[in-house]
Write a protein that holds these residues in place. Structure first.
Motif, short mmCIF file in Angstrom:
data_model
loop_
_atom_site.label_atom_id
_atom_site.label_comp_id
_atom_site.label_asym_id
_atom_site.label_seq_id
_atom_site.Cartn_x
_atom_site.Cartn_y
_atom_site.Cartn_z
N MET A 1 -8.25 -24.44 18.75
CA MET A 1 -8.15 -25.60 17.91
C MET A 1 -6.69 -25.77 17.49
O MET A 1 -6.02 -24.82 17.12
CB MET A 1 -9.06 -25.45 16.70
N LYS A 2 -6.22 -26.99 17.59
CA LYS A 2 -4.83 -27.30 17.26
C LYS A 2 -4.65 -27.37 15.75
O LYS A 2 -5.40 -28.02 15.06
CB LYS A 2 -4.48 -28.63 17.91
N GLU A 3 -3.65 -26.69 15.27
CA GLU A 3 -3.38 -26.70 13.83
C GLU A 3 -2.61 -27.97 13.48
O GLU A 3 -1.65 -28.35 14.13
CB GLU A 3 -2.55 -25.47 13.44
N ALA B 1 -3.00 -32.37 2.69
CA ALA B 1 -4.04 -32.15 1.68
C ALA B 1 -3.65 -31.03 0.73
O ALA B 1 -3.05 -30.04 1.12
CB ALA B 1 -5.34 -31.81 2.38
N ASN B 2 -4.05 -31.21 -0.52
CA ASN B 2 -3.78 -30.19 -1.52
C ASN B 2 -5.05 -29.51 -2.02
O ASN B 2 -5.02 -28.33 -2.35
CB ASN B 2 -3.04 -30.80 -2.73
N ASN B 3 -6.14 -30.24 -2.09
CA ASN B 3 -7.34 -29.62 -2.62
C ASN B 3 -8.20 -29.03 -1.49
O ASN B 3 -8.11 -29.46 -0.34
CB ASN B 3 -8.15 -30.61 -3.47
N PRO B 4 -9.02 -28.04 -1.82
CA PRO B 4 -9.79 -27.33 -0.80
C PRO B 4 -10.74 -28.23 -0.01
O PRO B 4 -10.90 -28.05 1.20
CB PRO B 4 -10.58 -26.31 -1.61
N LYS C 1 -8.81 -30.03 2.68
CA LYS C 1 -8.44 -29.11 3.75
C LYS C 1 -9.63 -28.82 4.65
O LYS C 1 -9.51 -28.78 5.88
CB LYS C 1 -7.88 -27.82 3.16
N LYS C 2 -10.79 -28.65 4.04
CA LYS C 2 -12.01 -28.41 4.81
C LYS C 2 -12.33 -29.63 5.67
O LYS C 2 -12.74 -29.50 6.82
CB LYS C 2 -13.17 -28.09 3.88
N ARG C 3 -12.17 -30.81 5.10
CA ARG C 3 -12.44 -32.05 5.84
C ARG C 3 -11.54 -32.16 7.07
O ARG C 3 -11.97 -32.58 8.13
CB ARG C 3 -12.25 -33.25 4.91
N THR D 1 -12.99 -32.38 10.82
CA THR D 1 -12.62 -33.51 11.68
C THR D 1 -12.05 -33.02 13.00
O THR D 1 -12.36 -33.57 14.06
CB THR D 1 -11.60 -34.42 10.95
N ALA D 2 -11.22 -31.99 12.95
CA ALA D 2 -10.64 -31.44 14.17
C ALA D 2 -11.72 -30.90 15.09
O ALA D 2 -11.70 -31.12 16.31
CB ALA D 2 -9.63 -30.35 13.82
N THR D 3 -12.72 -30.21 14.52
CA THR D 3 -13.81 -29.66 15.31
C THR D 3 -14.65 -30.76 15.94
O THR D 3 -14.98 -30.72 17.13
CB THR D 3 -14.72 -28.77 14.43
N LYS D 4 -14.97 -31.78 15.15
CA LYS D 4 -15.79 -32.89 15.67
C LYS D 4 -15.03 -33.67 16.73
O LYS D 4 -15.62 -34.09 17.73
CB LYS D 4 -16.20 -33.81 14.52
N THR D 5 -13.73 -33.87 16.53
CA THR D 5 -12.92 -34.59 17.50
C THR D 5 -12.93 -33.87 18.84
O THR D 5 -13.08 -34.49 19.89
CB THR D 5 -11.48 -34.75 16.99
N GLU D 6 -12.79 -32.56 18.79
CA GLU D 6 -12.80 -31.75 20.01
C GLU D 6 -14.14 -31.88 20.73
O GLU D 6 -14.19 -32.07 21.94
CB GLU D 6 -12.52 -30.30 19.63
#
Length: 91
Positions: free
Chosen positions: A1-3, A8-11, A14-16, A20-25
């Motif tokens: 997964m690409k970093e 984002a500042n709040n947890p 960051k989780k979102r 999103t990266a996982t779903k996009t992949e």
């Protein structure tokens, strides 16, 4: 997964970003599989191979799956399947 560089500042944000990266992949993989199935069917029709019915069924299944997941519009799915069926019938 690409970093991704995060703003984002709040947890939760960051989780979102991670989700999103996982779903996009996953979505890219599904669309790619659909396109590959369609290309295999089209090349088999051009080459005059004997397994075109099976390849049509697989391509239609991938198209339906992508439409169900919302990756492509249902009208695009119907249009694509119609065009493939027309190729199959002409073969």
């Amino acid at each position: 997964m690409k970093e991704v560089t995060q703003m984002a500042n709040n947890p939760s944000a960051k989780k979102r970003i991670r989700q999103t990266a996982t779903k996009t992949e996953s979505n890219r993989a599904h669309v790619s599989a659909m396109r590959t199935a369609v290309k295999r069917f089209r090349s088999a029709v051009e080459a005059g191979e004997s397994n075109v019915e099976e390849l049509f069924r697989l391509a239609a299944k991938e198209i339906d799956s992508a439409a169900t997941k919302g990756l492509i519009h249902k009208n695009k799915a119907a249009r694509d399947k119609s065009r493939l069926a027309r190729l199959l019938k002409a073969n």
